[in-house]
Design an enzyme around this catalytic site. Structure first.
Site, mmCIF file in Angstrom:
data_model
loop_
_atom_site.group_PDB
_atom_site.id
_atom_site.type_symbol
_atom_site.label_atom_id
_atom_site.label_comp_id
_atom_site.label_asym_id
_atom_site.label_seq_id
_atom_site.Cartn_x
_atom_site.Cartn_y
_atom_site.Cartn_z
ATOM 1 N N LYS A 1 -0.528 -6.016 -3.370
ATOM 2 C CA LYS A 1 0.902 -5.477 -2.790
ATOM 3 C C LYS A 1 0.821 -5.672 -1.540
ATOM 4 O O LYS A 1 1.888 -6.413 -0.952
ATOM 5 C CB LYS A 1 1.231 -3.904 -3.360
ATOM 6 C CG LYS A 1 2.529 -3.652 -2.560
ATOM 7 C CD LYS A 1 2.786 -2.093 -2.964
ATOM 8 C CE LYS A 1 4.218 -1.589 -2.425
ATOM 9 N NZ LYS A 1 4.366 -0.178 -2.968
ATOM 10 N N GLU B 1 -11.105 -5.659 -1.345
ATOM 11 C CA GLU B 1 -11.780 -5.740 -2.628
ATOM 12 C C GLU B 1 -11.391 -7.053 -2.918
ATOM 13 O O GLU B 1 -11.915 -8.074 -3.422
ATOM 14 C CB GLU B 1 -11.768 -4.733 -3.683
ATOM 15 C CG GLU B 1 -12.469 -3.371 -3.275
ATOM 16 C CD GLU B 1 -11.456 -2.407 -2.759
ATOM 17 O OE1 GLU B 1 -11.812 -1.144 -2.823
ATOM 18 O OE2 GLU B 1 -10.612 -2.820 -2.237
ATOM 19 N N GLY C 1 2.046 0.644 -6.761
ATOM 20 C CA GLY C 1 1.208 -0.211 -7.509
ATOM 21 C C GLY C 1 0.911 0.272 -8.890
ATOM 22 O O GLY C 1 0.782 -0.780 -9.819
ATOM 23 N N ARG C 2 0.790 1.290 -9.123
ATOM 24 C CA ARG C 2 0.398 1.985 -10.379
ATOM 25 C C ARG C 2 1.541 2.092 -11.348
ATOM 26 O O ARG C 2 1.527 2.342 -12.629
ATOM 27 C CB ARG C 2 0.037 3.327 -10.373
ATOM 28 C CG ARG C 2 0.465 4.337 -9.620
ATOM 29 C CD ARG C 2 -0.190 5.803 -9.465
ATOM 30 N NE ARG C 2 0.608 6.749 -8.519
ATOM 31 C CZ ARG C 2 0.489 6.664 -7.256
ATOM 32 N NH1 ARG C 2 -0.061 5.880 -6.487
ATOM 33 N NH2 ARG C 2 1.385 7.744 -6.704
ATOM 34 N N GLU D 1 -3.682 9.699 -9.468
ATOM 35 C CA GLU D 1 -3.516 9.297 -8.136
ATOM 36 C C GLU D 1 -1.876 9.753 -7.808
ATOM 37 O O GLU D 1 -1.644 9.823 -6.731
ATOM 38 C CB GLU D 1 -3.298 7.665 -8.192
ATOM 39 C CG GLU D 1 -3.195 6.975 -6.875
ATOM 40 C CD GLU D 1 -3.847 5.678 -6.952
ATOM 41 O OE1 GLU D 1 -4.783 5.315 -6.387
ATOM 42 O OE2 GLU D 1 -2.726 4.942 -7.109
ATOM 43 N N HIS E 1 -18.710 10.144 -31.628
ATOM 44 C CA HIS E 1 -20.217 9.833 -31.551
ATOM 45 C C HIS E 1 -20.604 10.026 -30.053
ATOM 46 O O HIS E 1 -21.533 9.882 -29.928
ATOM 47 C CB HIS E 1 -20.613 8.646 -32.081
ATOM 48 C CG HIS E 1 -20.131 8.504 -33.393
ATOM 49 N ND1 HIS E 1 -21.138 9.087 -34.600
ATOM 50 C CD2 HIS E 1 -18.978 7.914 -33.987
ATOM 51 C CE1 HIS E 1 -20.338 8.803 -35.861
ATOM 52 N NE2 HIS E 1 -19.272 8.057 -35.788
ATOM 53 N N LYS F 1 -11.215 3.951 2.671
ATOM 54 C CA LYS F 1 -11.239 2.548 2.888
ATOM 55 C C LYS F 1 -11.509 2.703 4.587
ATOM 56 O O LYS F 1 -12.364 1.746 4.851
ATOM 57 C CB LYS F 1 -9.851 2.068 2.711
ATOM 58 C CG LYS F 1 -9.586 2.051 1.429
ATOM 59 C CD LYS F 1 -8.129 1.450 1.251
ATOM 60 C CE LYS F 1 -7.736 1.126 -0.174
ATOM 61 N NZ LYS F 1 -6.502 0.531 -0.500
#
Length: 657
Positions: free
Chosen positions: A330, A336, A390-391, A476, A507, A617
């Site tokens: 964005k 990263e 973003g999400r 978030e 399991h 960050k």
């Protein structure tokens, strides 16, 4: 008429002329524009919307009168022209028992406020709570925190803890139908919860008291609901029908369609999406969920982690001549993503023996200037607006990997499913509103049962990334401890979201669900139909899903060993999809988006920022500088200094580069 306005106000604590005049003015306002009834529910209306002029007059009067006198004045007005209805349940001009909650009643020689069935009521004069949050109407009742309704719900939770879930079904054979709702291709059965009609009424009243109706209107109208950043949250605008799309959205969607066609018809064999957070989780989850609808031979890959093994391992498998990279960011400043993009660029330049490798890159960003500065040509840049979080961005051009996989026609079906849920959420009465009901059940457990987690258990391998996606969406968005006002909350907010696809989870952690000490509400998700021809095997999957929900509710008693005892009483929702199609999948994601928004609105927190992400960050950049330098900043805490020294002591000789 003026005399009637003060007829019941004879017991006022002040007979002063200006007080009497204030009551008369209040009555005149009431006569013309007091109530506009909002029938939010299928059952009798549980809340009336009062016009601002009247509320402002009440607020002014509240500074001059005692609570008892204020109520007397309102009752006087009500007697003059209130309770005028053509039907048992219908519009009324003014109903002052809206000021009451629960079993509380004001009584004196001249004033009595009974109400039939008042113990089942949950009324609050809602706008007054918004305009005069500090006004105390009665002892122990604060408009500011809705203390009374909160207390009644706490009391109800204590009572329900003594109630076996299975007994609720024994008492009401119609319970599954009563506590189920269908919206298009989604069916929600919430009957396996500690919910009764009375509790649901109280939860709906809580939603009213918190101004949910207005919050929903503001969300869809472009109001800056992201209060800390001063922005709207218009992800719903990305999935509007073509004739209602904003021009900027329509232009980018057309450009994306052209790009999809060009890439699918080109010579690229692999597409690597470089992004993190919403720029990775959404596309990755959606591509995997809708893999049965893939219409291209392109192989789609996703790299998000800054861990060099992630990008290095993938690049070792690819042909640089036929690999395309999508840089999804964005801000186009995400460390990263840009670090991995740099590795990809060097890899291409090294293997292709050329410096200009820009044709191997596409950018998707809200900051096209940064993308151009990076060297990507404008025709290879897709944009979206900064009011798309973003999400929440899978519906935008961030969804390019999904469009490449399933094609634009199916991508439009995906948007249409979400759009259908938007329409339902924005118009359905709260008692028949799937996102609202799902959110209120969550509020019920988080705030009144002290549940700190929610398990998302999709019985569909295609949805194996859904718990991760919802983890970001919910945690978030609502992992906040400060209200819009800047004041700290004094109640629990967003839960810890986790889960795994069934039957794998059975399991792994179901042992704890059945016999552990934690209270963990659950959302089960399963499709009625399989996308394969293996119908009987799909029915085995469905049987496991239904059986787990039933076993968690019923438990097991009368066993020889205490170790075999299953306490039961574990609540759950069951979400049924007709089939995992792009349309139904779009509905499902939008359902959870709106659920998260509703909870944030009730908690009065901003669900659209994420300041907690930024501090780490910033510190990481500072730590990196110290890792690369000979000296260590003494302002860094001692623990981190020691760890930096240990990393510096490691030798990288002989390591792969």
């Amino acid at each position: 008429m003026e005399e009637a306005y003060v007829a019941l106000g004879s017991n006022l604590d002040s007979p002063e002329k200006h007080i009497r005049q204030a009551i008369i003015d209040l009555g005149n306002i009431a006569q013309t524009q007091v109530l506009k009834v909002s029938s939010l529910y299928r059952s009798p209306p549980m809340g009336d919307m009062v016009q601002p002029d009247f509320i402002n007059a009440v607020v002014k009067l509240s500074t001059q009168l005692s609570p008892h006198a204020l109520l007397s004045a309102l009752l006087a007005i009500e007697q003059c022209h209130g309770r005028v209805r053509k039907e048992r349940w219908g519009p009324r001009t003014l109903d002052c028992d809206l000021l009451l909650y629960g079993q509380h009643q004001i009584q004196s020689e001249t004033l009595t406020i009974p109400h039939p069935g008042i113990e089942h009521r949950a009324f609050v004069l809602l706008p007054l709570a918004e305009i005069a949050p500090d006004l105390y109407l009665f002892e122990g009742y604060s408009m500011q925190n809705n203390q009374k309704i909160w207390q009644v719900l706490e009391d109800a939770a204590l009572m329900m803890r003594k109630q076996p879930l299975s007994d609720l079904f024994a008492k009401d054979m119609q319970r599954p139908e009563k506590f189920s709702i269908r919206v298009d291709q989604l069916h929600l059965d919430y009957s396996k919860n500690f919910i009764t009609s009375e509790i649901l009424t109280m939860l709906l009243a809580l939603a009213d008291a918190k101004g949910l109706k207005l919050a929903i209107e503001q969300l869809f109208s472009g109001h800056p609901v992201n209060t800390t950043e001063g922005r709207p949250a218009l992800h719903t605008a990305m999935r509007q029908a073509a004739d209602k799309l904003l021009p900027v959205v329509q232009a980018q969607k057309e450009k994306m369609a052209e790009m999809v066609q060009r890439i699918q018809q080109g010579n690229m064999t692999d597409v690597v999406n470089l992004g993190i957070g919403g720029s990775d989780l959404g596309p990755l989850m959606a591509v995997e969920a809708l893999k049965d609808y893939q219409q291209t031979s392109l192989k789609l890959h996703f790299v998000s982690n800054i861990d060099p093994n992630a990008i290095a391992t993938l690049l070792a498998q690819l042909n640089p001549a036929t690999t395309l990279f999508i840089i999804s960011s964005k801000s186009f400043t995400t460390t990263e993503t840009l670090t991995n993009a740099h590795v990809a660029r060097v890899w291409l330049q090294t293997h292709l023996k050329e410096q200009n490798v820009d044709k191997h890159f596409i950018a998707v960003t809200a900051n096209p200037e940064k993308a151009q500065a990076y060297g990507i040509s404008p025709e290879n840049i897709l944009t979206f607006c900064d009011w798309v979080g973003g999400r929440y961005s899978i519906w935008s051009t961030i969804g390019l990997p999904l469009a490449l996989s399933i094609g634009m026609q199916q991508f439009e079906a995906f948007l249409a499913g979400a759009r259908a849920m938007d329409a339902h959420f924005s118009t359905a009465p709260f008692a028949e509103n799937m996102p609202v009901l799902l959110a209120l059940i969550g509020i019920w457990y988080i705030n009144f049962w002290q549940a700190s987690t929610l398990a998302i258990l999709p019985y569909a391998n295609q949805l194996r990334y859904l718990p991760d996606y919802l983890q970001q969406l919910d945690m978030e968005s609502n992992g906040k401890s400060v209200q819009h006002s800047g004041q700290p909350v004094n109640y629990a907010t967003g839960p810890i979201i986790w889960g795994q696809a069934g039957t794998n989870g059975q399991h792994a952690f179901y042992q704890l669900l059945h016999q552990g000490t934690h209270f963990i509400p659950i959302d089960f998700i399963v499709a009625k139909q399989s996308n394969t021809a293996l119908r009987e095997q799909h029915l085995q999957l469905v049987a496991n899903c239904f059986a787990q929900a039933a076993a968690l509710m019923q438990g097991r008693e009368n066993v020889e060993s205490a170790h075999s005892h299953m306490p039961g009483n574990k609540p759950s929702n069951m979400l049924l999809l007709e089939k995992i199609t792009p349309y139904a999948f779009g509905q499902l994601l939008a359902l959870y988006e709106h659920k998260v928004f509703v909870q944030g609105a009730i908690w009065k927190i901003n669900s659209f920022d994420q300041p907690g992400v930024e501090l780490g960050k910033q510190l990481a950049n500072h730590v990196l500088k110290n890792l690369l330098s000979e000296n260590i900043d003494n302002n860094i805490d001692p623990s981190t200094q020691t760890l930096i020294q240990k990393i510096k002591g490691f030798s990288y000789e002989g390591a792969n580069t």
